[in-house]
Motif scaffolding. Structure first.
Motif, PDB file in Angstrom:
ATOM      1  N   UNK A  31     -10.857  38.671 -12.993  1.00 42.97           N
ATOM      2  CA  UNK A  31     -11.476  38.980 -11.937  1.00 42.97           C
ATOM      3  C   UNK A  31     -10.990  39.147 -10.750  1.00 42.97           C
ATOM      4  N   UNK A  32     -11.521  40.104  -9.652  1.00 45.92           N
ATOM      5  CA  UNK A  32     -10.863  40.552  -8.524  1.00 45.92           C
ATOM      6  C   UNK A  32     -11.823  40.238  -7.392  1.00 45.92           C
TER       7      UNK A  32
ATOM      8  N   UNK B  31     -12.960  48.952  -2.168  1.00 45.62           N
ATOM      9  CA  UNK B  31     -13.493  47.369  -2.227  1.00 45.62           C
ATOM     10  C   UNK B  31     -14.734  47.381  -3.167  1.00 45.62           C
ATOM     11  N   UNK B  32     -15.449  48.467  -3.168  1.00 43.00           N
ATOM     12  CA  UNK B  32     -16.917  48.246  -3.627  1.00 43.00           C
ATOM     13  C   UNK B  32     -16.853  47.919  -5.286  1.00 43.00           C
ATOM     14  N   UNK B  33     -15.899  48.272  -5.848  1.00 44.72           N
ATOM     15  CA  UNK B  33     -15.776  47.847  -7.186  1.00 44.72           C
ATOM     16  C   UNK B  33     -15.324  46.374  -7.407  1.00 44.72           C
ATOM     17  N   UNK B  34     -15.027  45.634  -6.689  1.00 48.17           N
ATOM     18  CA  UNK B  34     -14.374  44.288  -6.927  1.00 48.17           C
ATOM     19  C   UNK B  34     -15.785  43.562  -7.510  1.00 48.17           C
ATOM     20  N   UNK B  35     -15.216  42.300  -7.994  1.00 45.39           N
ATOM     21  CA  UNK B  35     -16.322  41.685  -8.621  1.00 45.39           C
ATOM     22  C   UNK B  35     -17.159  40.786  -7.426  1.00 45.39           C
TER      23      UNK B  35
ATOM     24  N   UNK C  94     -10.463  32.922  -1.236  1.00 45.95           N
ATOM     25  CA  UNK C  94      -9.627  32.292  -2.230  1.00 45.95           C
ATOM     26  C   UNK C  94     -10.302  31.322  -3.305  1.00 45.95           C
ATOM     27  N   UNK C  95     -11.175  30.398  -2.687  1.00 47.68           N
ATOM     28  CA  UNK C  95     -11.965  29.487  -3.620  1.00 47.68           C
ATOM     29  C   UNK C  95     -12.903  30.260  -4.440  1.00 47.68           C
ATOM     30  N   UNK C  96     -13.474  31.544  -4.167  1.00 47.60           N
ATOM     31  CA  UNK C  96     -14.279  32.267  -4.783  1.00 47.60           C
ATOM     32  C   UNK C  96     -13.514  33.007  -5.872  1.00 47.60           C
ATOM     33  N   UNK C  97     -12.387  33.301  -5.855  1.00 50.85           N
ATOM     34  CA  UNK C  97     -11.554  33.837  -6.568  1.00 50.85           C
ATOM     35  C   UNK C  97     -11.135  32.914  -7.524  1.00 50.85           C
ATOM     36  N   UNK C  98     -11.019  31.861  -7.410  1.00 48.06           N
ATOM     37  CA  UNK C  98     -10.524  30.687  -8.286  1.00 48.06           C
ATOM     38  C   UNK C  98     -11.738  30.322  -9.086  1.00 48.06           C
ATOM     39  N   UNK C  99     -12.814  30.276  -8.472  1.00 47.50           N
ATOM     40  CA  UNK C  99     -14.057  29.913  -9.540  1.00 47.50           C
ATOM     41  C   UNK C  99     -14.240  31.133 -10.450  1.00 47.50           C
ATOM     42  N   UNK C 100     -14.245  32.338 -10.060  1.00 46.32           N
ATOM     43  CA  UNK C 100     -14.199  33.436 -10.825  1.00 46.32           C
ATOM     44  C   UNK C 100     -13.443  33.610 -12.005  1.00 46.32           C
ATOM     45  N   UNK C 101     -12.115  32.910 -11.662  1.00 42.75           N
ATOM     46  CA  UNK C 101     -11.055  32.602 -12.819  1.00 42.75           C
ATOM     47  C   UNK C 101     -11.142  31.623 -13.511  1.00 42.75           C
TER      48      UNK C 101
END
Length: 312
Positions: free
Chosen positions: A115-116, A132-136, A251-258
């Motif tokens: 996830x990005x 950026x538009x292709x990021x999750x 960062x929190x959002x990235x951790x959650x997606x991961x």
């Protein structure tokens, strides 16, 4: 049991215990259970900066910061190959740049197996927004500058300047349009129409990409494009980003997606431009200086040069 046998057995047992103790110590130094188990911790977010103009191999020659697709791909590959990394955060502060380079970075983000999340700090405009538009997930600082979905080709007519200063600049050419865009004359009507068609085509392509990546209609995307710049808050309302917030929220959002629960670690991946980038830059500048017309004016760094359509 004989005395000698007991001594030998004692030596063997003691030696075995010593070997085990050494192995335990080695495992501890090399990362604990991960040394015995190849399964990743998966508790880390990789942070990759994307700061500066997007282009090809100009860093290290003229001094400006250039973000190249090669460097971004290298950073993503490092994050992909690190078993402890579960997700990726890309920190963007960029006005955009080359359409082709921006699209390459966008594709690399889109192809990531992890996830990005993108966090837009000060600026995520034009080519940087395209990437950026292709990021999750996209999170922008409320006061950031987002959008600028548009294409521009810069031209300068210095014919009057040359005339007033007694400079007779001209060319010997083969091909009607070979000196198109040269600064010693203005464009003809046909040349203007030709270049405008190129810019319009790139613009339509830009809009189509954003519409697909952000799950928007083409008509809606076109209505909010037109080169307009928005604050992060406005961009959220227009569905160009998912949310507003600071780096910690991203960062929190990235951790959650991961799939990371609880606390997490971060690792910074900062690929730098190497010798190959510098050589590529020198090669590109030499190649651009061969021939006249557009080829002679495709140089970076001056406002008087014609540039290929750039997403700025």
């Amino acid at each position: 049991m004989k005395k000698n046998s007991k001594i030998v057995l004692g030596i063997l047992v003691g030696g075995s215990l010593l070997v085990i103790a050494l192995l335990v110590a080695t495992v501890s130094l090399l990362g604990g259970s991960n040394f015995l188990n190849s399964a990743p911790n998966g508790d880390t977010v990789a942070v990759i900066p994307l700061q500066g103009e997007i282009g090809y191999g100009s860093s290290g020659v003229s001094g400006e910061t250039i973000v190249t697709p090669e460097n971004v791909k290298d950073a993503l590959n490092q994050a992909e190959s690190d078993g402890t990394v579960s997700s990726i955060l890309i920190k963007i502060n960029s006005p955009g740049g080359s359409p082709v380079a921006s699209e390459e970075i966008m594709n690399a983000i889109n192809e990531s197996k992890k996830p990005v999340v993108v966090w837009i700090g000060d600026t995520g405009a034009s080519g940087a927004y395209l990437a950026a538009s292709s990021a999750d997930d996209i999170i922008a600082s409320p006061s950031s500058m987002v959008g600028s979905i548009g294409v521009i080709m810069g031209l300068t007519d210095l014919s009057k300047y040359y005339e007033n200063n007694g400079i007779n600049k001209y060319s010997i050419k083969a091909g009607e349009y070979k000196d198109m865009g040269s600064d010693y004359r203005n464009l003809t009507t046909n040349e203007t129409n030709m270049l405008q068609g190129m810019v319009n085509e790139d613009y339509a392509h830009f809009i189509d990409i954003v519409a697909v990546n952000r799950n928007l209609t083409v008509n809606y995307t076109q209505s909010i494009a037109e080169g307009k710049i928005y604050t992060g808050t406005q961009a959220k309302n227009l569905k160009l980003v998912n949310d507003t917030g600071g780096e910690k929220q991203a960062l929190d959002a990235a951790a959650k997606l991961g799939g990371i629960t609880g606390s997490y670690n971060t690792i910074d991946i900062n690929p730098s431009s190497g010798l190959l980038d510098i050589l590529n830059s020198m090669s590109s500048r030499i190649a651009y200086s061969i021939g006249l017309g557009i080829g002679n004016n495709l140089k970076n760094g001056t406002d008087n040069d014609l540039k290929l359509p750039s997403i700025y």
